[in-house]
Design a protein around this motif. Sequence first.
Motif, mmCIF file in Angstrom:
data_model
loop_
_atom_site.group_PDB
_atom_site.id
_atom_site.type_symbol
_atom_site.label_atom_id
_atom_site.label_comp_id
_atom_site.label_asym_id
_atom_site.label_seq_id
_atom_site.Cartn_x
_atom_site.Cartn_y
_atom_site.Cartn_z
ATOM 1 N N UNK A 52 0.810 -1.207 0.000
ATOM 2 C CA UNK A 52 0.000 0.000 0.000
ATOM 3 C C UNK A 52 0.850 1.268 0.000
ATOM 4 N N UNK A 53 1.981 1.257 0.679
ATOM 5 C CA UNK A 53 2.857 2.431 0.705
ATOM 6 C C UNK A 53 3.494 2.648 -0.658
ATOM 7 N N UNK A 152 1.532 -7.047 6.558
ATOM 8 C CA UNK A 152 2.488 -5.969 6.301
ATOM 9 C C UNK A 152 2.283 -5.273 4.958
ATOM 10 N N UNK A 153 1.592 -5.909 4.019
ATOM 11 C CA UNK A 153 1.299 -5.264 2.732
ATOM 12 C C UNK A 153 0.309 -4.111 2.898
ATOM 13 N N UNK A 154 -0.401 -4.106 3.995
ATOM 14 C CA UNK A 154 -1.544 -3.213 4.157
ATOM 15 C C UNK A 154 -1.276 -2.052 5.087
ATOM 16 N N UNK A 155 -0.051 -1.954 5.609
ATOM 17 C CA UNK A 155 0.256 -1.013 6.681
ATOM 18 C C UNK A 155 1.040 0.207 6.213
ATOM 19 N N UNK A 157 3.875 3.234 7.325
ATOM 20 C CA UNK A 157 5.191 3.127 7.961
ATOM 21 C C UNK A 157 5.078 2.970 9.471
ATOM 22 N N UNK A 158 3.958 3.391 10.041
ATOM 23 C CA UNK A 158 3.746 3.285 11.485
ATOM 24 C C UNK A 158 3.120 1.963 11.907
ATOM 25 N N UNK A 159 2.889 1.067 10.935
ATOM 26 C CA UNK A 159 2.317 -0.226 11.267
ATOM 27 C C UNK A 159 0.807 -0.231 11.370
ATOM 28 N N UNK A 160 0.154 0.829 10.877
ATOM 29 C CA UNK A 160 -1.304 0.920 10.932
ATOM 30 C C UNK A 160 -1.905 0.512 9.587
ATOM 31 N N UNK A 161 -2.911 -0.351 9.614
ATOM 32 C CA UNK A 161 -3.579 -0.753 8.375
ATOM 33 C C UNK A 161 -4.296 0.460 7.782
#
Length: 232
Positions: A52-53, A152-155, A157-161
Motif C-alpha cells: 500500500x505504501x 504488512x502489505x496493508x500497513x 510506515x507506522x504499522x497501521x492498516x
Amino acid sequence: MVRSFFSLIVNQAVNIDKEVIFIGIPKTGTTTVRDQLMQRGKPLVSNPHLDIVQIRDLIYLYLLKENLGTNKNFPNSNHPTDSDLRKEAEKMFNSFFKFSAVRNPWARTVSMYFRSEGLQLKKKMSFDEFCENHMYASDTCKHPTRHRNQYDWLCSEDGEIIVDFVYKVEDFENAIVEISNLTNGRLVLKNEMRNQNPKSKSSDYRSIYNDRTRKIIERRFEKYIDYFKYTF
C-alpha cells in the motif's frame, strides 16, 4: 476515459476511472480480482504485488510522469507545481477505495510450496524443509518484499492498516457483494477463479501437515493469525 494499450497507467493495482486500489498479496487469489480491475495501458511499474505504501508513492510518480513535457504555451501560469502534484496524489489516495484479500496461512504455505511460477521448490526440498525455511510472506516470489506477514502489505510506515476493506479469500462470495456496496456499484466483481494450479494441494492443506510443521507456521505468523482470527 478511453485508454489504449499504449496509455500510461499507474499499476495493475490501481483503476483511476473507478477510483479503486487493490493490494494484491501473492497467493491470495489476486489474479481473479486484478484481471477484472486492471485498466488498459502500460503500467508505470508492472509488478502486481506492490504494497500500500508503494502504491501511494507511485501515484505521485504517475502524476509527475503525466505532466512532464506538457507545456505548450507561453507564458504559462497554469501548469501544476510539484506541490500541486503531491497534493493531488494525496487526495486521490485518500479518496480511492482501497481493499485487499488475505488467506489462511497454512493453506497459503502449501500453495507457495506447490506453486508453478516464481521459485518452484517442491522438487528441491520436502514440505517439512520448506516450512523450516519459510520466513517471509513473499520468499518464493520473483520480487520479494521481505514482508514477514500478509498484514504488512496493508500497513503504513507506522504499522497501521490503511486500507478500507480486507476480506478473506475463503469468503470471496460475500466479499464481492460488500465491495459493490462500499463502492456504490463502481466495482462489481465476479467469482471467477483464475490462475489456479491443478497440482496444488492447498484445498486439502491439513493433510500435508504434521504437528511440528503446523506449529512452525503458527508461531512464525502468529501476529497475522491473531489479527485475522485464522485457525488451522
